[in-house]
Write a protein that holds these residues in place. Structure first.
Motif, PDB file in Angstrom:
ATOM      1  N   ALA A  15      -0.212 -20.373  35.950  1.00 18.32           N
ATOM      2  CA  ALA A  15       0.377 -21.586  36.522  1.00 18.32           C
ATOM      3  C   ALA A  15      -0.512 -22.157  37.626  1.00 18.32           C
ATOM      4  CB  ALA A  15       1.771 -21.287  37.061  1.00 18.32           C
ATOM      5  N   CYS A  16      -1.058 -21.297  38.471  1.00 19.34           N
ATOM      6  CA  CYS A  16      -1.910 -21.756  39.576  1.00 19.34           C
ATOM      7  C   CYS A  16      -3.207 -22.373  39.057  1.00 19.34           C
ATOM      8  CB  CYS A  16      -2.212 -20.597  40.520  1.00 19.34           C
ATOM      9  SG  CYS A  16      -0.808 -20.086  41.538  1.00 19.34           S
TER      10      CYS A  16
ATOM     11  N   LYS B 288       8.003 -21.017  35.915  1.00 20.08           N
ATOM     12  CA  LYS B 288       9.422 -20.692  35.793  1.00 20.08           C
ATOM     13  C   LYS B 288       9.621 -19.323  35.141  1.00 20.08           C
ATOM     14  CE  LYS B 288      10.499 -24.673  37.517  1.00 20.08           C
ATOM     15  NZ  LYS B 288      10.910 -24.788  38.939  1.00 20.08           N
ATOM     16  N   MET B 289       8.795 -18.987  34.157  1.00 16.21           N
ATOM     17  CA  MET B 289       8.911 -17.689  33.509  1.00 16.21           C
ATOM     18  C   MET B 289       8.518 -16.559  34.461  1.00 16.21           C
ATOM     19  SD  MET B 289      10.298 -18.038  30.663  1.00 16.21           S
ATOM     20  CE  MET B 289      10.071 -16.341  30.122  1.00 16.21           C
ATOM     21  N   ALA B 290       7.577 -16.831  35.361  1.00 17.98           N
ATOM     22  CA  ALA B 290       7.218 -15.832  36.371  1.00 17.98           C
ATOM     23  C   ALA B 290       8.417 -15.524  37.253  1.00 17.98           C
ATOM     24  CB  ALA B 290       6.047 -16.336  37.215  1.00 17.98           C
TER      25      ALA B 290
ATOM     26  N   GLY C 157       1.797 -25.029  32.555  1.00 18.79           N
ATOM     27  CA  GLY C 157       1.808 -24.448  33.893  1.00 18.79           C
ATOM     28  C   GLY C 157       3.205 -24.371  34.473  1.00 18.79           C
ATOM     29  N   LEU C 158       3.999 -25.441  34.265  1.00 16.70           N
ATOM     30  CA  LEU C 158       5.383 -25.449  34.741  1.00 16.70           C
ATOM     31  C   LEU C 158       6.189 -24.337  34.075  1.00 16.70           C
ATOM     32  CD1 LEU C 158       7.668 -26.877  36.318  1.00 16.70           C
ATOM     33  CD2 LEU C 158       8.015 -28.314  34.291  1.00 16.70           C
ATOM     34  N   THR C 159       6.017 -24.183  32.768  1.00 13.35           N
ATOM     35  CA  THR C 159       6.727 -23.136  32.033  1.00 13.35           C
ATOM     36  C   THR C 159       6.321 -21.756  32.528  1.00 13.35           C
ATOM     37  OG1 THR C 159       6.834 -24.565  30.081  1.00 13.35           O
ATOM     38  CG2 THR C 159       7.238 -22.207  29.746  1.00 13.35           C
TER      39      THR C 159
ATOM     40  N   SER D  55       1.066 -34.015  30.815  1.00 12.68           N
ATOM     41  CA  SER D  55       0.088 -33.426  29.896  1.00 12.68           C
ATOM     42  C   SER D  55       0.554 -32.055  29.427  1.00 12.68           C
ATOM     43  CB  SER D  55      -1.267 -33.287  30.592  1.00 12.68           C
ATOM     44  OG  SER D  55      -1.179 -32.332  31.643  1.00 12.68           O
ATOM     45  N   PHE D  56      -0.064 -31.574  28.363  1.00 15.86           N
ATOM     46  CA  PHE D  56       0.260 -30.244  27.851  1.00 15.86           C
ATOM     47  C   PHE D  56      -0.041 -29.181  28.903  1.00 15.86           C
ATOM     48  CE2 PHE D  56      -1.241 -26.299  25.827  1.00 15.86           C
ATOM     49  CZ  PHE D  56      -0.084 -25.938  25.149  1.00 15.86           C
TER      50      PHE D  56
END
Length: 206
Positions: free
Chosen positions: A88-89, A144-146, A139-141, A133-134
């Protein structure tokens, strides 16, 4: 894949990895202790543990996750969320930390209010799918999963973190199987609530 990173971390620390499953659904390929399934989601790692085999000798217990020092168990537990947060970062920069921090409250509040709060979060995610963008969505997903993997529920890193801390204080009465059963039920309730919220969002008029 974060699960591959976790397997690598565990093996590097001397923990025996008994199996790695990539995805779920029909089996496409099996090679030694690796299983590849058709749908590329919900991958998992199975470690050697001794909880169900208390009469093992010291040699037979070697490499089991639950006999490792607390710091080893903690590193293995946080390896998946750490990998997800790193992804994500890379994709979002420092904004990933903000999305990660807000993920804890959103996951819980959305599950508690599937017809209100969850609908707002799903609408925001839907808008991101349409407008961003993809790389941003990925990265957002990942952020949140983290956060999800650090919640104290079964089968994710947060549960193992809690158990490691509890065992470090020798509070075995609070560990398996009673705590695990509670965590399993909490996990199922959270997933079921979000599944209901997603269903309502999809079938509701735009």
């Amino acid at each position: 894949m974060p699960v591959l990173f976790t397997a690598y971390v565990a093996q590097s620390l001397g923990v025996v990895v008994e199996g790695v499953t990539l995805g779920f659904g029909p089996v496409l390929l099996t090679r030694k202790n690796w299983v590849l399934r058709a749908i590329p989601m919900n991958s998992s790692v199975r470690f050697k543990v001794t909880d169900s085999m208390p009469l093992l000798t010291a040699h037979e217990k070697k490499g089991a996750l639950d006999v490792q020092p607390a710091w080893v168990q903690l590193l293995v537990s946080v390896s998946i969320p750490a990998c997800l947060l790193a992804i994500a970062c890379v994709l979002l920069g420092v904004d990933a930390l903000r999305y990660f921090a807000s993920g804890f409250a959103q996951l819980v509040s959305g599950a508690l209010a599937p017809f209100t709060s969850a609908q707002t979060y799903l609408a925001s995610y839907h808008a991101a799918l349409a407008d961003q963008s993809f790389g941003f969505v990925l990265g957002l997903t990942a952020a949140k999963m983290a956060a999800f993997h650090l919640l104290p529920f079964s089968s994710v890193g947060g549960f193992q973190l809690v158990m490691t801390v509890v065992q470090a204080f020798n509070a075995r009465a609070l560990t398996f199987p009673r705590t695990e059963r509670l965590a399993v039920w909490l996990t199922l309730l959270l997933i079921a609530s979000w599944a209901l919220a997603a269903f309502v969002y999809v079938v509701s008029p735009s």
